[in-house]
Design a protein around this motif. Structure first.
Motif, PDB file in Angstrom:
ATOM      1  N   THR A 175      26.010 -29.884  12.021  1.00  0.00           N
ATOM      2  CA  THR A 175      26.779 -28.678  12.293  1.00  0.00           C
ATOM      3  C   THR A 175      26.877 -28.441  13.794  1.00  0.00           C
ATOM      4  N   GLY A 178      23.808 -23.594  14.908  1.00  0.00           N
ATOM      5  CA  GLY A 178      22.793 -23.330  13.881  1.00  0.00           C
ATOM      6  C   GLY A 178      21.397 -23.186  14.443  1.00  0.00           C
ATOM      7  N   TRP A 183      20.423 -21.467  11.373  1.00  0.00           N
ATOM      8  CA  TRP A 183      21.738 -21.269  10.794  1.00  0.00           C
ATOM      9  C   TRP A 183      21.965 -19.808  10.379  1.00  0.00           C
ATOM     10  N   THR A 185      23.848 -16.276   9.853  1.00  0.00           N
ATOM     11  CA  THR A 185      25.225 -15.983   9.478  1.00  0.00           C
ATOM     12  C   THR A 185      25.483 -14.485   9.560  1.00  0.00           C
ATOM     13  N   ASN A 192      20.860 -11.871   5.961  1.00  0.00           N
ATOM     14  CA  ASN A 192      20.906 -13.092   5.145  1.00  0.00           C
ATOM     15  C   ASN A 192      19.744 -14.048   5.412  1.00  0.00           C
ATOM     16  N   LYS A 195      19.452 -17.992   4.509  1.00  0.00           N
ATOM     17  CA  LYS A 195      20.196 -18.268   3.275  1.00  0.00           C
ATOM     18  C   LYS A 195      21.031 -19.538   3.371  1.00  0.00           C
ATOM     19  N   TRP A 196      21.762 -19.724   4.485  1.00  0.00           N
ATOM     20  CA  TRP A 196      22.647 -20.890   4.581  1.00  0.00           C
ATOM     21  C   TRP A 196      21.834 -22.175   4.480  1.00  0.00           C
ATOM     22  N   ASP A 199      20.369 -22.522   0.950  1.00  0.00           N
ATOM     23  CA  ASP A 199      21.412 -22.894  -0.009  1.00  0.00           C
ATOM     24  C   ASP A 199      21.789 -24.367   0.132  1.00  0.00           C
ATOM     25  N   ALA A 200      21.811 -24.860   1.368  1.00  0.00           N
ATOM     26  CA  ALA A 200      22.136 -26.271   1.589  1.00  0.00           C
ATOM     27  C   ALA A 200      21.106 -27.172   0.921  1.00  0.00           C
TER      28      ALA A 200
END
Length: 219
Positions: A175, A178, A183, A185, A192, A195-196, A199-200
């Motif tokens: 990316t 990040g 990372w 958001t 959050n 979370k990113w 989730d990845a």
């Protein structure tokens, strides 16, 4: 990478980890600016944690004094890891710990050629070293603006060739932004959290699980 077909894992994921940590030797900005902020806490964990007595027992008085004075992660690795575990030097330690540490380093590190060309295909095992032996799905999540683990620790200027190395089990998720294990958001990153990134990792594991079930049903 070292286990090859004997790997006991179903899948693996590296988050802000680096595939060739030797490249950290030239990451001067990180050593000067960001690493000192983390070094104090890590040093205290070593000295006051459950392994502190082992360091005091094994290191000489001079070595222990140097450990007390470290100001960067790189020097901490020298005084706490290299010395304690009898590596030859920091380069030796980083070579042994890295999945791509057995091949000639790129990006002109230590005077090596910036690009190493050969007549083999991009998936050639000899070109890529032990990373080509990865036998399970392996995802590498790395931000190019990571202030601690530089983008050059990806290990190559040919990420496409790296992803196609071996039997194609390596997946690079790079990316533009990040940070390091971050990372963030949204306008309020605290909302959050991670979370990113989480989730990845979840999506990768679920995808591997689905693929394995489909392979089993196809037999």
């Amino acid at each position: 990478a070292r286990s090859g077909t004997h790997c006991a894992l179903d899948a693996a994921m590296a988050v802000s980890g680096g595939l060739d940590m030797r490249q950290q030797l030239n990451f001067k900005r990180s050593m000067r600016l960001w690493q000192p902020m983390l070094t104090f806490g890590l040093r205290e964990d070593i000295l006051t944690g459950k392994y502190g007595r082992h360091y005091k027992h094994r290191l000489t008085e001079d070595q222990f004094l140097k450990l007390l004075r470290v100001t960067s992660i790189s020097t901490l690795d020298v005084e706490a890891i290299v010395t304690y575990n009898s590596f030859d030097n920091l380069l030796h330690y980083y070579s042994e710990m890295s999945a791509m540490g057995d091949r000639d380093p790129e990006f002109g590190l230590l005077g090596s050629a910036t690009k190493e060309k050969d007549s083999s295909s991009s998936g050639g095992g000899d070109k890529w070293g032990r990373i080509a032996n990865v036998s399970v799905p392996f995802a590498v999540l790395q931000s190019l603006d990571d202030p601690l683990i530089g983008w050059r620790t990806i290990g190559t200027e040919d990420p496409k060739g790296l992803a196609e190395s071996g039997t194609g089990n390596l997946m690079l998720v790079l990316t533009k932004a990040g940070g390091h294990v971050g990372w963030p958001t949204g306008n309020n990153p605290k909302k959050n959290g991670w979370k990113w990134m989480s989730d990845a990792a979840r999506d990768f594991v679920l995808a591997v699980d689905i693929a394995r079930k489909e392979q089993f049903l196809a037999k």
